[in-house]
Design an enzyme around this catalytic site. Structure first.
Site: not given
Lengths: 91, 79
Positions: A47-48
């Site tokens: 994920d980010s």
């Protein structure tokens, strides 16, 4: 000969090995999936926040600091390899 | 891949700034701050809750300022 530059650049093959090594050792990554073309999010399932952590791990590995604007552009192993190869202070 | 909104970018920048700050500490403290921060930032929030996100950003930035001050040893958890 033109003006001599004292900047030294790392060998691309070495940078590639070390970048892939950093990504493979990231706990959430399946090492078997990692190639130079891997996208952190769409290929490796990160994920980010993970992406921020991976980019910071590159900073640790190559003893450099990547500015926010540049760090945000690094989304694949290849982006990281290109950035580090072009960075004169990477160690 | 969808591009991140400006608000998301601000959140990711704060996350990076905190991890950077943690890096200047010893390995144990760095790991502890990183784990704590990850936990906080991983809590789900709807992207439409803009006011709440902005509030949390401000709160996180103040926490970071505290952390950056010499002598701050622990970060308080507020639920």
């Amino acid at each position: 000969m033109g003006a001599r530059s004292f900047a030294t650049f790392l060998d691309r093959a070495d940078v590639t090995d070390r970048v892939l090594g950093v990504v493979k050792s990231f706990e959430k990554v399946d090492p078997a999936k990692v190639t130079a073309k891997s996208h952190f999010v769409s290929d490796l399932g990160l994920d980010s926040l993970d992406t921020v952590e991976v980019v910071m791990a590159f900073e640790d590995e190559f003893t450099l600091e990547i500015e926010d604007k540049e760090a945000e552009k690094i989304q694949t192993c290849e982006d990281a390899i290109n950035f580090i190869c072009a960075h004169p202070h990477a160690k | 891949m969808r591009k991140h909104s400006e608000l998301q970018m601000q959140v990711l920048r704060l996350y990076r700034d905190i991890l950077r700050c943690a890096r200047s500490r010893g390995p144990e403290e760095r790991a502890q701050i990183s784990r704590f921060t990850r936990d906080k930032f991983s809590q789900p929030i709807a992207r439409t809750q803009v006011t709440r996100i902005e509030y949390l950003l401000g709160y996180g930035r103040r926490q970071l300022e505290m952390l950056q001050m010499a002598g701050t040893k622990k970060v308080e958890v507020r639920r």
